[in-house]
Design a protein around this motif. Structure first.
Motif, PDB file in Angstrom:
ATOM      1  N   LEU A  36     -13.201 -28.506 -35.069  1.00 19.33           N
ATOM      2  CA  LEU A  36     -12.414 -28.637 -36.292  1.00 19.33           C
ATOM      3  C   LEU A  36     -13.017 -27.816 -37.425  1.00 19.33           C
ATOM      4  CD1 LEU A  36     -11.509 -32.444 -36.319  1.00 19.33           C
ATOM      5  CD2 LEU A  36     -10.215 -30.521 -35.381  1.00 19.33           C
ATOM      6  N   ALA A  37     -14.345 -27.748 -37.475  1.00 19.94           N
ATOM      7  CA  ALA A  37     -15.005 -27.004 -38.547  1.00 19.94           C
ATOM      8  C   ALA A  37     -14.704 -25.512 -38.468  1.00 19.94           C
ATOM      9  CB  ALA A  37     -16.509 -27.248 -38.498  1.00 19.94           C
ATOM     10  N   ARG A  38     -14.425 -25.005 -37.255  1.00 24.02           N
ATOM     11  CA  ARG A  38     -14.101 -23.575 -37.110  1.00 24.02           C
ATOM     12  C   ARG A  38     -12.742 -23.246 -37.712  1.00 24.02           C
ATOM     13  NH1 ARG A  38     -16.553 -24.072 -31.875  1.00 24.02           N
ATOM     14  NH2 ARG A  38     -14.511 -24.360 -30.889  1.00 24.02           N
ATOM     15  N   GLY A  39     -11.905 -24.234 -37.893  1.00 23.06           N
ATOM     16  CA  GLY A  39     -10.579 -23.997 -38.454  1.00 23.06           C
ATOM     17  C   GLY A  39      -9.553 -23.736 -37.381  1.00 23.06           C
ATOM     18  N   TYR A  40      -8.314 -23.633 -37.803  1.00 20.10           N
ATOM     19  CA  TYR A  40      -7.211 -23.423 -36.881  1.00 20.10           C
ATOM     20  C   TYR A  40      -7.258 -22.035 -36.257  1.00 20.10           C
ATOM     21  CZ  TYR A  40      -4.950 -27.476 -39.098  1.00 20.10           C
ATOM     22  OH  TYR A  40      -4.634 -28.718 -39.574  1.00 20.10           O
ATOM     23  N   GLY A  41      -6.755 -21.968 -35.036  1.00 20.64           N
ATOM     24  CA  GLY A  41      -6.598 -20.672 -34.392  1.00 20.64           C
ATOM     25  C   GLY A  41      -5.424 -19.926 -35.003  1.00 20.64           C
ATOM     26  N   GLY A  42      -5.377 -18.618 -34.800  1.00 21.63           N
ATOM     27  CA  GLY A  42      -4.311 -17.822 -35.392  1.00 21.63           C
ATOM     28  C   GLY A  42      -3.508 -17.036 -34.388  1.00 21.63           C
ATOM     29  N   ALA A  43      -3.510 -17.474 -33.143  1.00 30.40           N
ATOM     30  CA  ALA A  43      -2.803 -16.730 -32.103  1.00 30.40           C
ATOM     31  C   ALA A  43      -1.304 -16.702 -32.376  1.00 30.40           C
ATOM     32  CB  ALA A  43      -3.073 -17.361 -30.740  1.00 30.40           C
ATOM     33  N   ASP A  51       6.419 -22.044 -23.703  1.00 30.17           N
ATOM     34  CA  ASP A  51       4.971 -21.881 -23.657  1.00 30.17           C
ATOM     35  C   ASP A  51       4.282 -22.237 -24.972  1.00 30.17           C
ATOM     36  OD1 ASP A  51       4.946 -21.038 -21.011  1.00 30.17           O
ATOM     37  OD2 ASP A  51       5.204 -18.928 -21.536  1.00 30.17           O
ATOM     38  N   VAL A  52       5.071 -22.556 -26.002  1.00 28.51           N
ATOM     39  CA  VAL A  52       4.481 -22.963 -27.278  1.00 28.51           C
ATOM     40  C   VAL A  52       3.677 -24.246 -27.075  1.00 28.51           C
ATOM     41  CG1 VAL A  52       5.018 -23.855 -29.583  1.00 28.51           C
ATOM     42  CG2 VAL A  52       6.251 -21.861 -28.698  1.00 28.51           C
ATOM     43  N   LEU A  53       2.498 -24.304 -27.711  1.00 24.65           N
ATOM     44  CA  LEU A  53       1.631 -25.469 -27.604  1.00 24.65           C
ATOM     45  C   LEU A  53       1.827 -26.360 -28.827  1.00 24.65           C
ATOM     46  CD1 LEU A  53      -1.625 -23.685 -26.400  1.00 24.65           C
ATOM     47  CD2 LEU A  53       0.107 -24.817 -24.997  1.00 24.65           C
ATOM     48  N   ALA A  54       1.937 -27.657 -28.602  1.00 25.63           N
ATOM     49  CA  ALA A  54       2.162 -28.594 -29.709  1.00 25.63           C
ATOM     50  C   ALA A  54       1.541 -29.940 -29.391  1.00 25.63           C
ATOM     51  CB  ALA A  54       3.658 -28.757 -29.984  1.00 25.63           C
ATOM     52  N   ASP A 101      -7.083 -25.210 -25.945  1.00 27.41           N
ATOM     53  CA  ASP A 101      -6.046 -24.180 -25.961  1.00 27.41           C
ATOM     54  C   ASP A 101      -5.168 -24.322 -27.194  1.00 27.41           C
ATOM     55  OD1 ASP A 101      -6.962 -23.166 -23.590  1.00 27.41           O
ATOM     56  OD2 ASP A 101      -5.390 -24.067 -22.339  1.00 27.41           O
ATOM     57  N   TRP A 102      -4.786 -25.553 -27.501  1.00 25.33           N
ATOM     58  CA  TRP A 102      -3.942 -25.827 -28.670  1.00 25.33           C
ATOM     59  C   TRP A 102      -4.678 -25.501 -29.965  1.00 25.33           C
ATOM     60  CZ3 TRP A 102      -4.760 -30.164 -32.088  1.00 25.33           C
ATOM     61  CH2 TRP A 102      -3.754 -30.353 -33.036  1.00 25.33           C
ATOM     62  N   ALA A 103      -5.938 -25.910 -30.063  1.00 24.19           N
ATOM     63  CA  ALA A 103      -6.714 -25.674 -31.277  1.00 24.19           C
ATOM     64  C   ALA A 103      -6.968 -24.189 -31.506  1.00 24.19           C
ATOM     65  CB  ALA A 103      -8.042 -26.426 -31.202  1.00 24.19           C
ATOM     66  N   SER A 104      -6.868 -23.387 -30.463  1.00 18.84           N
ATOM     67  CA  SER A 104      -7.084 -21.949 -30.589  1.00 18.84           C
ATOM     68  C   SER A 104      -5.798 -21.201 -30.914  1.00 18.84           C
ATOM     69  CB  SER A 104      -7.675 -21.394 -29.286  1.00 18.84           C
ATOM     70  OG  SER A 104      -8.900 -22.021 -28.981  1.00 18.84           O
ATOM     71  N   ALA A 105      -4.671 -21.891 -30.811  1.00 18.83           N
ATOM     72  CA  ALA A 105      -3.375 -21.267 -31.066  1.00 18.83           C
ATOM     73  C   ALA A 105      -2.882 -21.652 -32.460  1.00 18.83           C
ATOM     74  CB  ALA A 105      -2.379 -21.707 -29.995  1.00 18.83           C
ATOM     75  N   ARG A 106      -1.618 -21.401 -32.724  1.00 21.06           N
ATOM     76  CA  ARG A 106      -1.018 -21.830 -33.985  1.00 21.06           C
ATOM     77  C   ARG A 106      -0.832 -23.354 -33.928  1.00 21.06           C
ATOM     78  NH1 ARG A 106       2.276 -18.903 -37.551  1.00 21.06           N
ATOM     79  NH2 ARG A 106       2.635 -17.281 -35.992  1.00 21.06           N
ATOM     80  N   ILE A 107      -1.458 -24.071 -34.849  1.00 23.13           N
ATOM     81  CA  ILE A 107      -1.439 -25.531 -34.784  1.00 23.13           C
ATOM     82  C   ILE A 107      -0.040 -26.048 -35.095  1.00 23.13           C
ATOM     83  CG2 ILE A 107      -2.318 -27.645 -35.801  1.00 23.13           C
ATOM     84  CD1 ILE A 107      -4.340 -26.283 -34.083  1.00 23.13           C
ATOM     85  N   ARG A 108       0.521 -26.768 -34.120  1.00 21.82           N
ATOM     86  CA  ARG A 108       1.850 -27.363 -34.314  1.00 21.82           C
ATOM     87  C   ARG A 108       1.844 -28.807 -33.873  1.00 21.82           C
ATOM     88  NH1 ARG A 108       6.087 -22.624 -32.436  1.00 21.82           N
ATOM     89  NH2 ARG A 108       6.275 -21.669 -34.474  1.00 21.82           N
ATOM     90  N   LYS A 109       2.589 -29.621 -34.615  1.00 20.60           N
ATOM     91  CA  LYS A 109       2.803 -31.013 -34.251  1.00 20.60           C
ATOM     92  C   LYS A 109       4.291 -31.294 -34.353  1.00 20.60           C
ATOM     93  CE  LYS A 109      -1.654 -32.405 -36.172  1.00 20.60           C
ATOM     94  NZ  LYS A 109      -1.977 -31.153 -36.896  1.00 20.60           N
ATOM     95  N   VAL A 110       4.800 -32.116 -33.446  1.00 14.25           N
ATOM     96  CA  VAL A 110       6.207 -32.497 -33.472  1.00 14.25           C
ATOM     97  C   VAL A 110       6.268 -34.017 -33.435  1.00 14.25           C
ATOM     98  CG1 VAL A 110       8.438 -32.357 -32.333  1.00 14.25           C
ATOM     99  CG2 VAL A 110       6.887 -30.379 -32.270  1.00 14.25           C
ATOM    100  N   ALA A 111       6.835 -34.617 -34.480  1.00  9.96           N
ATOM    101  CA  ALA A 111       6.914 -36.074 -34.570  1.00  9.96           C
ATOM    102  C   ALA A 111       8.259 -36.561 -34.051  1.00  9.96           C
ATOM    103  CB  ALA A 111       6.723 -36.524 -36.016  1.00  9.96           C
ATOM    104  N   ARG A 112       8.209 -37.644 -33.274  1.00  4.66           N
ATOM    105  CA  ARG A 112       9.409 -38.254 -32.716  1.00  4.66           C
ATOM    106  C   ARG A 112       9.394 -39.751 -32.986  1.00  4.66           C
ATOM    107  NH1 ARG A 112      11.724 -34.899 -28.400  1.00  4.66           N
ATOM    108  NH2 ARG A 112      10.541 -32.953 -28.276  1.00  4.66           N
ATOM    109  N   ARG A 113      10.581 -40.314 -33.025  1.00  2.63           N
ATOM    110  CA  ARG A 113      10.726 -41.741 -33.290  1.00  2.63           C
ATOM    111  C   ARG A 113      10.861 -42.520 -31.993  1.00  2.63           C
ATOM    112  NH1 ARG A 113      16.487 -43.375 -34.274  1.00  2.63           N
ATOM    113  NH2 ARG A 113      16.266 -43.605 -32.033  1.00  2.63           N
ATOM    114  N   ALA A 114      10.225 -43.682 -31.946  1.00  3.18           N
ATOM    115  CA  ALA A 114      10.365 -44.565 -30.781  1.00  3.18           C
ATOM    116  C   ALA A 114      10.559 -45.995 -31.256  1.00  3.18           C
ATOM    117  CB  ALA A 114       9.131 -44.472 -29.882  1.00  3.18           C
ATOM    118  N   ARG A 115      11.262 -46.761 -30.463  1.00  3.86           N
ATOM    119  CA  ARG A 115      11.442 -48.185 -30.745  1.00  3.86           C
ATOM    120  C   ARG A 115      11.564 -48.932 -29.420  1.00  3.86           C
ATOM    121  NH1 ARG A 115      17.178 -46.935 -33.432  1.00  3.86           N
ATOM    122  NH2 ARG A 115      15.836 -46.863 -35.254  1.00  3.86           N
ATOM    123  N   GLY A 116      11.249 -50.219 -29.438  1.00  2.04           N
ATOM    124  CA  GLY A 116      11.430 -51.057 -28.264  1.00  2.04           C
ATOM    125  C   GLY A 116      10.698 -50.543 -27.038  1.00  2.04           C
TER     126      GLY A 116
END
Length: 265
Positions: A36-43, A51-54, A101-116
């Motif tokens: 984490l201290a190295r910072g995000y990757g910029g690939a 093939d996008v990592l998230a 692999d993810w930390a070395s690429a463009r950092i992406r997160k995708v949030a989804r909703r769940a219930r029950g």
């Protein structure tokens, strides 16, 4: 704020530094923090969208009794950083390759909703769940979008929001200020505070981060009005805070500063 906890994907979850050392001599908290201290990757993004990592984030939003927005966002921020520093992402551990692999690429997160039953099923997908008050969020191990577990892929990304609440003054410790003027949905805001918790952990010393981890990465997530946002920007300029600047793929303009994380008192 009561009843907050951090859990892994089973009662036998590897959750201590001792357990980490048993996995590999190189799998230490300091080594995981260094990622984490190295910072995000910029690939650059791959040509094939599959093939996008998230990192998937799953937000528990029951229809009848939705959680408080401030608690839900705190749970998302804490779950993200807890997974990033979990022994299972370290050298020789089962989540290591996908995470690095993810930390070395463009950092992406995708949030989804769940219930029950959707939320129950999500607990069987590798990741870390954090409960804050009446809210829960689960950060899942990053990977290829095309390989997303069917139990997560079927979850809704948009269409559900949680209104702002009258959250109390921030507690002592890190504060994640969200720019209220951007009117981000709860899913977008969850991804942004997840980014902020990672940046904040990386900006800390190893010892500071270890101490934060001993609290379960407790923090306060609060909306910032224009006056508070100006004060937070001053903290960034003074080197006492970190800012998240969004790439602008969804909801906000490219380069928008969405969240400012202040170490606090």
């Amino acid at each position: 704020m009561t009843g907050d906890s951090v859990t892994g994907d089973s009662p036998d979850d590897v959750a201590t530094e001792t357990a980490a050392e048993e996995l590999s001599p190189d799998n230490t908290f300091a080594a995981r923090h260094a990622v984490l201290a190295r910072g995000y990757g910029g690939a650059e993004d791959p040509a094939d969208p599959a093939d996008v990592l998230a990192m998937p984030l799953v937000l528990h939003i029951p229809k009848a009794e939705p959680p408080l927005r401030s608690e839900l966002l705190e749970a998302a921020a804490r779950a993200t950083v807890a997974l990033c520093l979990d022994p299972r992402v370290g050298t020789g551990a089962p989540w290591h390759d996908g995470f690095v692999d993810w930390a070395s690429a463009r950092i992406r997160k995708v949030a989804r909703r769940a219930r029950g039953t959707q939320w129950t099923a999500a607990q069987d997908v590798p990741g870390v769940t954090v409960d804050v008050g009446g809210a829960s969020a689960r950060a899942l191990v990053p990977g290829r979008v095309g390989d997303l577990d069917p139990r997560i892929k079927r979850l809704q990304i948009g269409g559900t929001d949680v209104p702002s609440d009258e959250a109390p003054a921030p507690l002592a410790g890190p504060v994640l200020w969200v720019d209220a003027s951007l009117s981000m949905t709860v899913g977008k805001a969850a991804a942004q505070v997840g980014h902020a918790s990672m940046l904040l952990a990386g900006a800390m010393s190893v010892q500071e981060c270890r101490e934060w981890g001993s609290s379960g990465y407790r923090c306060s997530v609060r909306p910032a009005d224009p006056a508070q946002w100006a004060r937070a920007l001053d903290e960034v300029r003074g080197g006492r805070a970190v800012a998240v600047r969004d790439a602008g793929f969804t909801e906000v303009a490219p380069g928008s500063t969405t969240v400012i994380a202040v170490l606090g008192t």
